[in-house]
Design an enzyme around this catalytic site. Structure first.
Site, short mmCIF file in Angstrom:
data_model
loop_
_atom_site.label_atom_id
_atom_site.label_comp_id
_atom_site.label_asym_id
_atom_site.label_seq_id
_atom_site.Cartn_x
_atom_site.Cartn_y
_atom_site.Cartn_z
N GLU A 150 2.76 -1.85 37.20
CA GLU A 150 2.06 -0.59 37.42
C GLU A 150 2.31 -0.08 38.84
OE1 GLU A 150 -1.86 -0.57 34.70
OE2 GLU A 150 -2.04 -1.89 36.44
N ASP A 172 -7.39 3.01 41.64
CA ASP A 172 -6.14 3.21 42.37
C ASP A 172 -6.14 4.39 43.35
OD1 ASP A 172 -5.66 1.48 40.29
OD2 ASP A 172 -4.01 2.61 39.44
#
Length: 520
Positions: free
Chosen positions: A233, A51
């Site tokens: 998320e 990420d």
């Protein structure tokens, strides 16, 4: 110096220094030339990356932090890697910003400029950069504890070069929720406070604060909205003006894994109202930011100057279905091209569009440009790519659809071994597709091969822009109204480009083919 004088008189040390210098040059020259290595997308020099984190603009630099494990090419103890750019195109690697500690691994989060010095970490003249991140305690996870994730902060007073973790961490304790992570902090000027959104398994929790240290729970959103095929998320929340008018909307981006539109990871979004306390959506239906399989955990930069005014986005170019086994070494994963997001309105419905940031155009090799002239295409048309490397290029096509008699159209990238990627559109099914069933190496995962599909209704024309870089294609249809991001791993490089038309004739109105320069 005296030390240098000693070295200069020591032939053994001189020899060692010379060897190290040669090895250093060799490493630098060989870096970023490996098979499947992107040439104009951000990748770590080595190790595992996922990420994007802490996206913030400050003092002329765009900061890109990211989930990083330098010890392997698979996921491990998470750090925050760090790079900066002055133009969103060329990146400078910096030392690791945040390391795991006794509280836990450093999971995803965000960063802001604390301009009013609300934390007291700096001054108004030298405001601190403040990062908020998730602490993940693996020991608690192994013992089945729900409260293994808590939120911490760190600050920097030297433009992000060094970071100090707050002695009072964690600043937000887990209320007993599984998957309590990925804090996104924003300064809400309308109510003059900080707001925080974070994922809480299958929904979003919203908090407020005056100093980034003490947080008040406000509300939650999402238990009855959007898609719930997996864990929510990496959320993001920001206000945008609707293109072509004065109306503004709040946009909530929510990444989810699994449950994406074509399997595995995906990114959905909602538009609505936000007053600093609760988010009220215009619709509870699912809308996807990217219909491809390889754009996940994407978030936007904070503190972009108002005179710029853009909402800038970047995502992790992979999918948890196979991210840890793709055939790359000594690194794994890349980021997407930074994109500009815009919000449009049609027939009362709001929709996000995204395109590569304009800075990307400085990488185009204008000397290589091949213009495609208007012509009717029957069957397959081989395009002359001359000296353009099709593995590092931009392809644009403008096709007339209103008079088309064809059943479907396509663009085919291929190599002499018969490996190919086909990007196509079917008039009958009204689906835009990316076929990677013949794309090359796929034995690393039984969930990689397939034909990815996205609903698409075309008008009188269809515009297709494709950015190809080693092992990826980012596809933007009709100025980013539809976006698909896809990976592929051919054994040999693509050297053939065809436009295909089936069941009739197709009018190619215009287009071009251009090489893209490497950034490393």
């Amino acid at each position: 110096s005296r030390q240098n004088m000693k070295i200069s008189k020591n032939p053994v040390l001189l020899c060692l220094l010379f060897i190290l210098l040669i090895l250093g040059r060799s490493t630098a020259q060989s870096a970023y030339t490996e098979k499947y290595r992107p040439q104009y997308h951000f990748t770590p020099l080595h190790g595992w990356m996922n990420d994007p984190n802490g996206l913030v603009y400050y003092a002329g630099e765009y900061h890109l932090f990211y989930q990083y494990y330098p010890g392997s090419t698979v996921w491990g103890p998470m750090h925050w890697g760090h790079a900066v750019s002055k133009d969103l195109v060329h990146w400078e690697h910096l030392p690791i910003a945040l390391y795991p500690d006794s509280i836990g691994y450093i999971f995803s989060g965000s960063a802001v400029v604390d301009r009013h010095n609300s934390t007291g970490f700096g001054t108004v003249k030298n405001p601190p950069l403040v990062a908020m991140f998730t602490y993940h305690n693996m020991d608690l996870e192994k013992h089945g504890r729900l409260d293994c994730e808590n939120q911490g902060i760190a600050f920097s007073l030297d433009k992000g070069r060094t970071w100090t973790k707050f002695a009072g961490n964690p600043v937000l304790h887990n209320p007993g929720v599984k998957d309590f992570r990925d804090p996104k902090v924003i300064w809400n000027e309308a109510v003059h406070q900080w707001n925080l959104i974070l994922s809480a398994h299958d929904r979003i929790k919203i908090y407020s604060s005056t100093n980034l240290k003490v947080w008040k729970f406000e509300s939650e959103f999402g238990s009855d909205a959007g898609s719930h095929g997996g864990v929510w998320e990496c959320p993001d929340l920001f206000e945008m003006k609707v293109k072509g008018g004065s109306e503004s909307k709040w946009v909530l981006v929510v990444n989810m894994n699994p449950g994406g539109p074509n399997g595995g990871s995906g990114t959905q979004y909602f538009t609505g109202k936000f007053d600093g306390h609760q988010f009220l959506p215009d619709s509870r239906e699912t809308k996807w930011l990217d219909w491809g399989r390889d754009n996940y955990a994407g978030v936007t930069w904070s503190d972009v100057p108002k005179k710029d005014g853009r909402r800038l986005f970047i995502g992790w170019m992979s999918n948890w279905n196979y991210a840890q086994v793709v055939p790359t070494d000594p690194w794994r994963s890349a980021m997407t091209i930074p994109r500009e997001l815009t919000l449009t309105k049609s027939a009362g419905n709001y929709a996000m569009q995204s395109l590569p940031v304009v800075e990307t155009e400085k990488l185009l090799d204008l000397s290589s440009k091949i213009l495609l002239k208007q012509e009717n295409i029957l069957g397959e048309k081989q395009l002359d790519n001359k000296d353009i490397d099709l593995n590092q290029c931009r392809i644009t096509l403008l096709l007339e659809t209103s008079k088309s008699q064809s059943d479907s159209l396509g663009m085919i990238l291929a190599n002499p071994s018969g490996e190919s990627i086909t990007i196509g559109y079917s008039y009958k099914t009204r689906l835009f597709t990316v076929d990677r069933t013949h794309s090359g190496k796929m034995d690393f995962s039984n969930r990689f091969s397939g034909i990815d599909k996205a609903p698409c209704t075309v008008g009188k024309q269809i515009k297709i822009e494709v950015l190809v870089d080693a092992a990826s294609a980012e596809i933007f249809v009709d100025d980013g109204r539809l976006v698909m991001t896809e990976l592929f791993f051919p054994a040999g490089k693509f050297n053939s480009l065809k436009i295909a038309n089936y069941g009739g004739k197709l009018n190619l109105l215009s287009g071009d083919l251009m090489g893209i320069k490497r950034i490393w």
